[in-house]
Write an enzyme that holds these catalytic residues in place. Structure first.
Site, PDB file in Angstrom:
ATOM      1  N   HIS A  98       4.410   5.026  12.859  1.00  0.00           N
ATOM      2  CA  HIS A  98       4.655   4.876  11.412  1.00  0.00           C
ATOM      3  C   HIS A  98       5.727   5.896  11.025  1.00  0.00           C
ATOM      4  CE1 HIS A  98       2.945   4.424   7.157  1.00  0.00           C
ATOM      5  NE2 HIS A  98       3.639   5.535   7.040  1.00  0.00           N
TER       6      HIS A  98
ATOM      7  N   HIS B 128       9.024   7.270   8.581  1.00  0.00           N
ATOM      8  CA  HIS B 128       9.731   7.268   7.301  1.00  0.00           C
ATOM      9  C   HIS B 128      11.188   7.601   7.575  1.00  0.00           C
ATOM     10  CE1 HIS B 128       6.504   6.947   4.160  1.00  0.00           C
ATOM     11  NE2 HIS B 128       5.803   7.013   5.277  1.00  0.00           N
TER      12      HIS B 128
ATOM     13  N   CYS C 193       4.299   9.262   0.565  1.00  0.00           N
ATOM     14  CA  CYS C 193       3.008   9.826   0.194  1.00  0.00           C
ATOM     15  C   CYS C 193       3.146  10.632  -1.087  1.00  0.00           C
ATOM     16  CB  CYS C 193       2.499  10.726   1.318  1.00  0.00           C
ATOM     17  SG  CYS C 193       1.002  11.609   0.883  1.00  0.00           S
TER      18      CYS C 193
ATOM     19  N   ARG D  73       0.855  -1.202   0.000  1.00  0.00           N
ATOM     20  CA  ARG D  73       0.000   0.000   0.000  1.00  0.00           C
ATOM     21  C   ARG D  73       0.895   1.258   0.000  1.00  0.00           C
ATOM     22  NH1 ARG D  73      -0.946   4.783   2.035  1.00  0.00           N
ATOM     23  NH2 ARG D  73      -0.732   4.062   4.178  1.00  0.00           N
TER      24      ARG D  73
END
Ligand code: COA
Ligand code: ZN
Length: 308
Positions: free
Chosen positions: A203, A205, A236, A12
């Site tokens: 979450h 990055h 994103c 995803r």
């Protein structure tokens, strides 16, 4: 030892930023292989508008074809009511709703104000009515690439409003890798204190190289749930400068080496990470798959033996 729960989001968050379409069969095969590695959760796909994210236009087909392994939760991203209807039809185990804590990022990503997003998601939660557990991913909690600082009380404010609606969990996203271990420790402590009954997931990055340091800071502050992406793919599409999620195999390797219980078959995961460049057609950022485990020793050169 503490149990750590990993959710791999490669198909995803990882795939949505890839330039060329990844065939459905490859997605299904990858999810099936991840299912065999021992992940607690897999974020399979996203029921967004196929025009907005063409990479994930095969969401129904992927959900229909994967082999579900008992004990693994198959979650999907749901942006609105239409997404929730589609997710129900696909029998997802969890709906992951998403909005941003930054007004500008929310407008860029979801094309509406935060208040409009919140009321839309509140409608989704009402429609789901407890039939499927709900997680809410809050983007840009540690900073927005366009606005800069996102105050902690804004993050806690949205967290509180979703907690009041009865969600099971919240994912606190560092969408463009802006945070640092000190901020992570502070946010982790504050959120656990205020929301002791919510499943809290971090979450991260690795945009600025602090991904693993942030994982460690969170673990040491009591957080036990993480998102990661095989190979460190991801980002994103609506966040300038976004780059990969933390690599699942690097983070899991680190925690496993430190004695944390991850439930993951690490050699199998590293093997899978080595196949990922063949699927996406380019090298991926993860380090462990390139270097190998510290148990994979190299042969000693002949001249060293002669010198002994
Ligand atoms: N599934 C399928 N189609 C959808 C949909 C969904 N969940 N939501 C909207 N659509 C379709 C509508 O049917 C409409 O199609 P049409 O143009 O053929 O009539 C079109 O998308 C626009 O619908 P609208 O209700 O005006 O939504 P929108 O344009 O405000 O889009 C989002 C809202 C959130 C659905 C869209 O912006 C989106 O999917 N963005 C991507 C978000 C994302 O996944 N970001 C990355 C992860 S954080
Ligand atoms: Zn992300």
């Amino acid at each position: 030892m503490t149990r750590i729960y990993f959710n791999d989001v490669v198909t995803r968050d990882g795939f949505q930023i890839e330039p060329s379409f990844i065939p459905t069969a490859d997605k299904v095969r990858l999810i099936d292989e991840l299912s065999q590695c021992g992940f607690a959760k897999l974020e399979v796909t996203s029921f967004t508008s196929p025009k907005a994210i063409p990479m994930l236009r095969d969401a129904e087909e992927v959900m229909g074809k994967i082999q579900r392994v008992p004990g693994v939760e198959y979650t999907v991203l749901v942006p609105n009511l239409r997404g929730a209807e589609r997710a129900f039809e696909s029998r997802a185990d969890e709906f992951n709703l998403v909005m941003s804590t930054s007004e500008t990022h929310n407008l860029a990503n979801l094309r509406m104000t935060r208040e409009k997003s919140f009321s839309g998601l509140a409608e989704v939660i009402k429609y789901v009515d407890g039939r499927t557990p709900i997680n809410v991913s809050l983007s840009t909690c540690f900073g927005c690439p366009m606005e800069g600082e996102v105050p902690e009380n804004v993050v806690e404010g949205f967290a509180e409003r979703f907690a009041d609606l009865g969600v099971r969990g919240l994912t606190i996203c560092d969408t463009t890798g802006m945070t640092n271990p000190k901020q992570v420790a502070q946010m982790s402590a504050a959120l656990q204190k205020r929301f002791p009954n919510l499943q809290l997931t971090m979450h991260f990055h690795n945009t600025r190289g602090m991904g693993l340091a942030n994982v460690l800071a969170a673990v040491q502050s009591g957080i036990t749930r993480f998102d990661g992406s095989l190979g460190g793919l991801g980002g994103c599409p609506y966040a300038p400068g976004a780059s990969g999620n933390i690599s699942s195999e690097d983070a899991i390797y680190m925690l496993d080496a430190m004695g944390y219980e991850t439930g993951i078959n690490v050699p199998r995961l590293i093997h899978l990470a080595r196949e990922l460049p063949l699927i996406v057609g380019h090298p991926v950022p993860g380090q462990i798959a390139k270097a190998g485990s510290t148990c994979d020793l190299h042969p000693t050169p002949d001249y060293v033996d002669e010198l002994r």
